[in-house]
Design an enzyme around this catalytic site. Structure first.
Site, mmCIF file in Angstrom:
data_model
loop_
_atom_site.group_PDB
_atom_site.id
_atom_site.type_symbol
_atom_site.label_atom_id
_atom_site.label_comp_id
_atom_site.label_asym_id
_atom_site.label_seq_id
_atom_site.Cartn_x
_atom_site.Cartn_y
_atom_site.Cartn_z
ATOM 1 N N SER A 142 0.818 -1.172 0.040
ATOM 2 C CA SER A 142 -0.038 -0.095 -0.061
ATOM 3 C C SER A 142 0.945 1.222 -0.077
ATOM 4 C CB SER A 142 -0.706 0.012 1.297
ATOM 5 O OG SER A 142 -1.494 1.178 1.471
ATOM 6 N N GLY A 143 0.600 2.156 -0.838
ATOM 7 C CA GLY A 143 1.242 3.192 -0.911
ATOM 8 C C GLY A 143 1.234 4.578 0.014
ATOM 9 N N SER A 144 0.135 4.965 0.422
ATOM 10 C CA SER A 144 -0.257 5.556 1.373
ATOM 11 C C SER A 144 0.275 5.065 2.766
ATOM 12 C CB SER A 144 -1.577 6.042 1.508
ATOM 13 O OG SER A 144 -2.600 4.715 1.891
ATOM 14 N N ASP B 100 -10.561 5.919 -1.159
ATOM 15 C CA ASP B 100 -9.467 6.330 -0.545
ATOM 16 C C ASP B 100 -9.215 7.773 -0.186
ATOM 17 O OD1 ASP B 100 -6.743 6.405 0.103
ATOM 18 O OD2 ASP B 100 -6.045 4.835 -1.342
ATOM 19 N N GLY C 158 -1.129 5.325 -3.683
ATOM 20 C CA GLY C 158 0.056 4.888 -4.145
ATOM 21 C C GLY C 158 0.046 3.743 -5.111
ATOM 22 N N THR C 159 -0.478 2.428 -4.714
ATOM 23 C CA THR C 159 -0.660 1.203 -5.459
ATOM 24 C C THR C 159 -1.367 1.586 -6.547
ATOM 25 O OG1 THR C 159 -2.112 0.465 -4.095
ATOM 26 C CG2 THR C 159 0.124 -0.265 -3.681
HETATM 27 O O1 LIG Z 1 -2.111 4.234 -1.379
HETATM 28 C C1 LIG Z 1 -2.461 2.854 -1.232
HETATM 29 O O2 LIG Z 1 -1.751 1.968 -2.073
HETATM 30 C C2 LIG Z 1 -3.757 2.494 -0.660
HETATM 31 N N1 LIG Z 1 -4.365 3.708 0.230
HETATM 32 C C3 LIG Z 1 -5.346 2.912 1.169
HETATM 33 C C4 LIG Z 1 -5.710 1.855 -0.004
HETATM 34 C C5 LIG Z 1 -4.377 1.537 -0.613
HETATM 35 O O3 LIG Z 1 -3.741 0.593 -0.035
#
Ligand SMILES: O=C(O)[C@H]1NCC[C@@H]1O
Length: 336
Positions: A91-93, A253, A258-259
């Site tokens: 997960s990016g965040s 989200d 990020g992903t």
């Molecule tokens: O940034 C992300 O990749 C995500 N943010 C919350 C859900 C994902 O995992």
């Protein structure tokens, strides 16, 4: 005080998306690889995920990470990601939240002006680079695992709308990308409920047609989340796109994801819309931003892949101690 669980947590958010980082109260389940470790946690510790992310302690609009010993000796730390609907490989965040927490609490020592933190995840090794100043982690950019396209312009049928074309790609999780105009909607918070409904329908419609599967790890398969996007725009020579991501089991989200943004870099490159070295701003439904960049090319199985870099910011919002009384009637929480 009696407790069946007693977890120490640092709370944070990345561009509006909440991520709780568990720093104590849960033991390591050793394994040879991070993906095997993730499988052990899913089998043996899923009650922790439900306790933390379901009511009355949690809510759908957040994730929680467990800091664990890494399997890759190059890594400073490992982390596993729990979402309200499931466990996810990357997960990016939450990478940005975890890096910020590791550095600002001193769990990994901070070097100014830049600190490199290597993080082991179930999707692979991630290198995060934090801009640090006076004890504060001002931004984090991370080199994500290779992202690649599974399908472009796949036709799917949505009841009430008709046939729409979607792209399917991987960026640490699996994404389906649909154009907002094809769904007769705009990416605005006032349309939140409808966006979520459309996201759920899209996910099911794609899964009825195909099963995206990672060529190097068949256990990473299915569709995690849905991206509904406005068109790419060019503002004073800078590329930018506004989108929202409907996260399983059905919520938006708060960050630009990020992903999801990484998966979009693969599609944008495959479509000739973004070159290696070029940057693009991804804007969330609450107007927060990540900057994405393709730092190189790669191969994943037979797929052409891009090497994504995503940059964003996170803030620590507090800390909390979560306990579970033996008499609590909701030891794994509940969902409405
Ligand atoms: O940034 C992300 O990749 C995500 N943010 C919350 C859900 C994902 O995992």
């Amino acid at each position: 005080m009696r407790s069946r669980r007693n977890l120490s947590i640092i709370c944070s958010h990345c561009e509006g998306e909440a991520g709780d980082v568990i720093i104590g109260g849960i033991l390591d389940l050793p394994a040879k690889t991070m993906h095997k470790k993730l499988s052990r946690y899913i089998n043996e510790y899923d009650d922790f995920r439900r306790l933390l992310l379901h009511e009355p302690r949690g809510r759908p609009e957040m994730s929680a990470m467990i800091i664990v010993p890494p399997c890759d000796p190059r890594a400073d730390a490992g982390f596993l990601i729990m979402a309200p609907g499931d466990w996810v490989p990357m997960s990016g965040s939450n990478t940005i939240c975890t890096t910020t927490v590791l550095l600002e609490t001193g769990m990994v020592s901070m070097k100014e002006p830049l600190t490199e933190v290597k993080l082991d995840t179930a999707a692979g090794l991630i290198t995060a680079t934090a801009e640090c100043d006076n004890g504060r982690c001002k931004s984090v950019s991370f080199d994500n695992v290779p992202a690649f396209v599974f399908a472009l312009d796949q036709e799917i049928f949505l009841p009430g709308i008709g046939t729409v074309r979607v792209d399917i790609s991987y960026g640490g999780q699996w994404y389906v990308i649909a154009q907002a105009k094809d769904l007769n909607i705009e990416v605005e918070t006032s349309n939140g409920a409808r966006l979520i409904e459309l996201g759920k329908q899209l996910k099911q419609a794609v899964l009825d047609e195909c099963m995206p599967t990672h060529p190097e790890n068949p256990a990473i398969c299915g569709v995690n989340n849905i991206i509904i996007t406005e068109p790419l725009v060019n503002r004073e020579g800078k590329k930018s796109v506004r989108h929202t991501v409907i996260v399983t089991p059905g919520r938006l989200d708060r960050s630009p994801c990020g992903t999801g943004s990484s998966s979009r870099l693969a599609v944008l490159h495959a479509r000739g819309q973004l070159e290696v070295g070029e940057s693009i701003t991804f804007q969330s439904i609450i107007n927060t931003e990540f900057v994405g960049r393709i730092r190189g090319l790669d191969k994943v199985g037979d797929h052409n892949a891009v090497l994504p870099n995503i940059k964003g910011r996170a803030w620590i919002t507090g800390d909390r101690q979560v306990r579970l009384d033996p008499d609590d009637p909701f030891p794994t929480g509940f969902l409405i």
